[in-house]
Design a protein around this motif. Sequence first.
Motif, PDB file in Angstrom:
ATOM      1  N   ARG A  25       0.830  -1.191   0.000  1.00 51.35           N
ATOM      2  CA  ARG A  25       0.000   0.000   0.000  1.00 51.35           C
ATOM      3  C   ARG A  25       0.870   1.248   0.000  1.00 51.35           C
ATOM      4  N   ILE A  26       0.332   2.294  -0.571  1.00 45.49           N
ATOM      5  CA  ILE A  26       1.076   3.550  -0.594  1.00 45.49           C
ATOM      6  C   ILE A  26       1.022   4.168   0.799  1.00 45.49           C
ATOM      7  N   ALA A  27       2.196   4.326   1.418  1.00 42.22           N
ATOM      8  CA  ALA A  27       2.249   4.864   2.776  1.00 42.22           C
ATOM      9  C   ALA A  27       2.149   6.386   2.723  1.00 42.22           C
ATOM     10  N   ARG A  28       1.179   6.946   3.448  1.00 43.60           N
ATOM     11  CA  ARG A  28       1.007   8.389   3.509  1.00 43.60           C
ATOM     12  C   ARG A  28       0.870   8.799   4.966  1.00 43.60           C
ATOM     13  N   PRO A  29       1.431   9.937   5.319  1.00 42.87           N
ATOM     14  CA  PRO A  29       1.195  10.433   6.680  1.00 42.87           C
ATOM     15  C   PRO A  29      -0.279  10.747   6.880  1.00 42.87           C
ATOM     16  N   THR A  31      -1.741  13.268   7.840  1.00 43.84           N
ATOM     17  CA  THR A  31      -2.122  14.593   7.339  1.00 43.84           C
ATOM     18  C   THR A  31      -2.426  14.578   5.842  1.00 43.84           C
ATOM     19  N   ASP A  32      -1.942  13.535   5.127  1.00 41.04           N
ATOM     20  CA  ASP A  32      -2.186  13.421   3.685  1.00 41.04           C
ATOM     21  C   ASP A  32      -3.228  12.359   3.358  1.00 41.04           C
ATOM     22  N   ARG A  33      -3.897  11.838   4.397  1.00 39.05           N
ATOM     23  CA  ARG A  33      -4.854  10.758   4.157  1.00 39.05           C
ATOM     24  C   ARG A  33      -6.028  11.211   3.287  1.00 39.05           C
ATOM     25  N   LEU A  34      -6.479  12.440   3.509  1.00 37.29           N
ATOM     26  CA  LEU A  34      -7.586  12.978   2.724  1.00 37.29           C
ATOM     27  C   LEU A  34      -7.019  13.676   1.489  1.00 37.29           C
ATOM     28  N   PRO A  35      -7.381  13.218   0.289  1.00 40.26           N
ATOM     29  CA  PRO A  35      -6.852  13.856  -0.920  1.00 40.26           C
ATOM     30  C   PRO A  35      -7.312  15.309  -1.033  1.00 40.26           C
ATOM     31  N   PRO A  36      -6.576  16.123  -1.768  1.00 38.50           N
ATOM     32  CA  PRO A  36      -6.954  17.528  -1.934  1.00 38.50           C
ATOM     33  C   PRO A  36      -8.332  17.658  -2.587  1.00 38.50           C
ATOM     34  N   GLY A  37      -9.099  18.636  -2.108  1.00 38.73           N
ATOM     35  CA  GLY A  37     -10.413  18.903  -2.662  1.00 38.73           C
ATOM     36  C   GLY A  37     -11.516  17.993  -2.166  1.00 38.73           C
ATOM     37  N   GLN A  38     -11.200  17.073  -1.243  1.00 38.86           N
ATOM     38  CA  GLN A  38     -12.182  16.118  -0.730  1.00 38.86           C
ATOM     39  C   GLN A  38     -12.691  16.542   0.654  1.00 38.86           C
ATOM     40  N   HIS A  39     -13.908  16.072   1.011  1.00 34.92           N
ATOM     41  CA  HIS A  39     -14.435  16.265   2.360  1.00 34.92           C
ATOM     42  C   HIS A  39     -14.981  14.933   2.865  1.00 34.92           C
ATOM     43  N   LEU A  40     -14.912  14.718   4.159  1.00 30.35           N
ATOM     44  CA  LEU A  40     -15.324  13.444   4.745  1.00 30.35           C
ATOM     45  C   LEU A  40     -16.831  13.373   4.927  1.00 30.35           C
ATOM     46  N   VAL A  41     -17.370  12.156   4.699  1.00 34.75           N
ATOM     47  CA  VAL A  41     -18.775  11.880   4.982  1.00 34.75           C
ATOM     48  C   VAL A  41     -18.843  10.621   5.841  1.00 34.75           C
ATOM     49  N   LYS A  42     -19.940  10.464   6.572  1.00 34.66           N
ATOM     50  CA  LYS A  42     -20.172   9.265   7.371  1.00 34.66           C
ATOM     51  C   LYS A  42     -21.065   8.271   6.631  1.00 34.66           C
ATOM     52  N   HIS A 172      -7.330   3.286  -4.237  1.00 38.24           N
ATOM     53  CA  HIS A 172      -6.384   4.373  -4.459  1.00 38.24           C
ATOM     54  C   HIS A 172      -6.727   5.217  -5.686  1.00 38.24           C
ATOM     55  N   LEU A 173      -7.796   4.873  -6.409  1.00 35.56           N
ATOM     56  CA  LEU A 173      -8.271   5.687  -7.524  1.00 35.56           C
ATOM     57  C   LEU A 173      -9.654   6.241  -7.196  1.00 35.56           C
ATOM     58  N   TYR A 174     -10.052   7.308  -7.897  1.00 36.25           N
ATOM     59  CA  TYR A 174     -11.410   7.825  -7.714  1.00 36.25           C
ATOM     60  C   TYR A 174     -12.406   6.679  -7.916  1.00 36.25           C
TER      61      TYR A 174
END
Length: 216
Positions: A25-29, A31-42, A172-174
């Motif tokens: 898997r691509i390791a990301r900190p 702080t970078d878990r959420l891609p740019p321009g995205q918002h979280l939903v439940k 890892h893709l849209y």
Amino acid sequence: MRDDDSKLTRTKRKWADEGKFLTGRIARPETDRLPPGQHLVKNWPVLDLGQQPVIRPENWRLDVKAGAENPTSFGWTDFLALPQSQKRSDIHCVTTWSRYDNRWEGVSTRDLLDLVMPRPEADFVLLTSYDGYTTNLPLADFAAEDAILATHWEGKPISTEHGGPMRLVVPHLYFWKSAKWLTRIDFLPGDQAGFWERNGYHMRGDPWREERYSDD
């Protein structure tokens, strides 16, 4: 060692040499878990082409024939008899929502590839769904460690509105690349645009590069 086992080992070694498997898997900190321009939903929003095919298990089929050394057509019972895997992953929709920590059960794409074995010239995958939807992706992305042909989400069968009885998940893709109601997988030597790709969407769709549209 059986000849089939030896052939599979050689194929895996060749794929590794060519980089066709994404290794780990691509390791990301965090702080970078959420891609740019995205918002979280439940919740899990529903998006489709306007129809939701209802497929009875006795009528369901998955054809994996074009570009495969072992072309196979799976019925529902056949598919459930394949090795089963569990994955946990985030998902990211091109419409800007993301949902963390989704639990999936189903057949790992790597286990499917081990069985059908794409031909050496195959570098891309074209997916076809029961509603006529198509989408494309590189074989390396289809073979990612956390990619899964999912039948269950959060411990329950995937509902029709979310692509049940089986859908692809390539985290890892849209998420438009994770075809719902999947019925056919073709392995191709060249990239072939699917439905949204022919209508202006990006050919790959990496969320961290904001590859939403063809000119991104």
